[in-house]
Design a protein around this motif. Structure first.
Motif, PDB file in Angstrom:
ATOM      1  N   THR A  33      27.693 -62.253  93.505  1.00  0.00           N
ATOM      2  CA  THR A  33      27.857 -61.076  92.417  1.00  0.00           C
ATOM      3  C   THR A  33      29.485 -61.376  91.887  1.00  0.00           C
ATOM      4  O   THR A  33      30.299 -61.513  92.717  1.00  0.00           O
ATOM      5  CB  THR A  33      27.848 -59.767  92.698  1.00  0.00           C
ATOM      6  OG1 THR A  33      26.456 -59.508  93.359  1.00  0.00           O
ATOM      7  CG2 THR A  33      28.179 -58.531  91.930  1.00  0.00           C
ATOM      8  N   ASP A  35      32.533 -59.473  90.297  1.00  0.00           N
ATOM      9  CA  ASP A  35      33.019 -58.217  89.973  1.00  0.00           C
ATOM     10  C   ASP A  35      34.146 -58.522  88.916  1.00  0.00           C
ATOM     11  O   ASP A  35      35.482 -58.600  89.465  1.00  0.00           O
ATOM     12  CB  ASP A  35      33.344 -57.285  91.131  1.00  0.00           C
ATOM     13  CG  ASP A  35      33.683 -56.119  90.492  1.00  0.00           C
ATOM     14  OD1 ASP A  35      34.382 -55.765  89.633  1.00  0.00           O
ATOM     15  OD2 ASP A  35      33.760 -55.162  91.620  1.00  0.00           O
ATOM     16  N   GLY A  43      29.272 -62.621  97.971  1.00  0.00           N
ATOM     17  CA  GLY A  43      27.711 -63.050  98.116  1.00  0.00           C
ATOM     18  C   GLY A  43      27.531 -63.517  99.400  1.00  0.00           C
ATOM     19  O   GLY A  43      28.165 -63.232 100.362  1.00  0.00           O
TER      20      GLY A  43
END
Length: 134
Positions: A33, A35, A43
């Protein structure tokens, strides 16, 4: 006269693979992921490693390249004070690894590992035998 050494079972004198050449293999499953607000990538990774060598492996090596951005990294120590790839110096914590596990026959066990700069050595309880996946 040009080649100082004869060929081996794994390489020709010119460096090309020979009849007994082998390569180990690593297959990755990544769940990651990004952000953008926090400037973080989080992850997990599952690596299936296949030892195709004729020898058992007592440990595996992984690269943790983001550690070059740590203030105590060798990359930082060897960069010029002005210029170089770290001109805009801002440090991070590098790879922040929460845990490493070895899965064998469906059972996960905490791994014994050591991180030194951008290298991670995973010490295996049992050597990974030749021709075996783990």
């Amino acid at each position: 006269m040009f080649y100082q050494q004869n060929s081996t079972q794994t390489r020709t004198a010119g460096g090309a693979p020979s009849s007994k050449y082998w390569q180990n293999r690593a297959d990755y499953k990544l769940n990651v992921t990004l952000d953008t607000a926090k400037h973080r990538v989080t992850g997990s990774a599952v690596i299936t490693y296949t030892n195709n060598s004729p020898d058992g492996l007592p440990f595996l090596w992984l690269q943790v390249d983001q550690n070059i951005y740590r203030e105590d990294s060798r990359a930082q120590a060897t960069s010029p004070v002005t210029g170089g790839r770290f001109t805009n110096k801002s440090y991070t914590n590098g790879n922040e690894i929460k845990g490493v596990y070895i899965i064998t026959n469906g059972k996960a066990e905490k791994a014994n590992y050591l991180i030194t700069d951008t290298r991670m050595q995973i010490k295996l309880k049992d050597s990974l035998k030749a021709g075996v996946k783990n």
